[in-house]
Design an enzyme around this catalytic site. Sequence first.
Site, mmCIF file in Angstrom:
data_model
loop_
_atom_site.group_PDB
_atom_site.id
_atom_site.type_symbol
_atom_site.label_atom_id
_atom_site.label_comp_id
_atom_site.label_asym_id
_atom_site.label_seq_id
_atom_site.Cartn_x
_atom_site.Cartn_y
_atom_site.Cartn_z
ATOM 1 N N GLY A 24 0.815 -1.217 0.000
ATOM 2 C CA GLY A 24 0.000 0.000 0.000
ATOM 3 C C GLY A 24 0.846 1.263 0.000
ATOM 4 C CG ASN A 45 -5.984 3.578 8.549
ATOM 5 O OD1 ASN A 45 -6.307 4.509 7.804
ATOM 6 N ND2 ASN A 45 -5.074 3.716 9.477
ATOM 7 C CD GLN A 73 -7.303 -1.050 6.564
ATOM 8 O OE1 GLN A 73 -8.043 -2.023 6.692
ATOM 9 N NE2 GLN A 73 -6.117 -1.006 7.139
ATOM 10 C CG HIS A 107 -0.163 -6.415 4.964
ATOM 11 N ND1 HIS A 107 -0.356 -6.060 6.273
ATOM 12 C CD2 HIS A 107 0.171 -5.277 4.317
ATOM 13 C CE1 HIS A 107 -0.126 -4.752 6.415
ATOM 14 N NE2 HIS A 107 0.199 -4.263 5.234
ATOM 15 C CB THR A 152 13.794 -9.546 -11.081
ATOM 16 O OG1 THR A 152 14.867 -9.178 -11.967
ATOM 17 C CG2 THR A 152 13.356 -10.972 -11.372
ATOM 18 C CB CYS A 169 -0.472 7.967 27.751
ATOM 19 S SG CYS A 169 -2.222 7.893 28.049
#
Length: 397
Positions: free
Chosen positions: A93, A173, A201, A223, A259, A344
């Site tokens: 992506g 996402n 997504q 993925h 390649t 945080c």
Amino acid sequence: MAVGNILPAGKPLLIIRGKDMIPEHIYLDFNASTPIAAEVAEAMKPFLSQHFGNPSSLHWAGIPAKEAVEHARRQVSDLLQCQANEIVFTSGGSESNNHAIKGVFFALREKGNHIITTHIEHPAVINPCRFLEKLGAEVTYVGVDSYGRVNPEEVEKAITKKTILITVMHANNEVGTIQPIIRISNIAKKHRILFHTDAAQSVGKIVTRVDDLGVDLLSIAGHKLYAPKGIGALYVRKGTPIEPLIHGAGHESGRRAGTENVLFMVGLGKACEIAKKYMDDDRILKLRDRFWKLLQDNFGEKVVLNGHPAHRLPNTLNVSFVGKAGADILARLDGVAASTGAACHSGSVELSPVLKAMGIAPEVGMGAIRFSLGRTTTVQELETVIQLLKNAIPSLD
Ligand SMILES: Cc1ncc(COP(=O)(O)O)c(C=O)c1O
């Protein structure tokens, strides 16, 4: 600790906690990454051993490799309903987004330098834009409403004589909000501006036919749809002016040198073929909505939904536990993989840019957790998470 098995071929491992048998590992982070589907792994196997040739070689070893690449290309194009030669394989992506944005900028910089995008894009869109700003690009970042949706009229208002590209993600996402891509693409067409969408997504979760969406460029990340990490594709509508990102020999019809990664291309092709079969399956959507109902039944007003109630990816449930810290909750959900939208730092809470852009109040945003479901998610897993949350939340009071 044993490794949890979330591959479709197996069942999650069970351990005994007190009287209850519960899964040791519950994976609810499918927007972060998916396991490789068993059929995908199977399709890839011959390319780990016998089919090792270089697809550019004209002999017996190269020919099957070349055929496999072209078959994979057809499988990807079949999912997007485009021509096979409009698919360029990439490493994922991020590369697809970089290729689309930088490629159009370098091809059209004589014509104009203005790009329109949004505040809720993935860093793989925001950062190429920031990089191009250093090279003289002007970028307008359009805001979103409290559901994380872009207003197409604002996109239109941002257009100038120098606008060469509009890039708006298909689905977010973090909160899963689906953007009004067709309305934006109509605006882009009216003004003769190229339109790219980051569909990392959405591909495999909702319909992503490029002609229906009206896009010129569309990014895929393998993925996120049960193919390996490190493979992706960019759809480039025929005739779209675009510079390659990687210059070299003439691979991918001169659009991406190097390649070919035949093994992973075969994997992505198979994953796209399988994804077509899931398009009409609402099992995940039903599970997601059942999970949301259980959360509401158990936590009432203490839990709120982030993202659009209807225009949302069917697998994504981003909720805030008001007044709590998402990271603290996740730390108590032993064995559950999910994400939070806040961090945080030395006592102060930093919301993600997406939640910030949606105008979510800090006391709400800091309690955000993204649960993203997938093909292997079960009702039992979700019920276990509810149980774990019921134990965890009061302990944080
Ligand atoms: C919306 C979106 N775009 C792009 C990417 C980057 O994809 P990749 O990890 O394949 O580079 C991601 C990954 O999280 C994403 O969610």
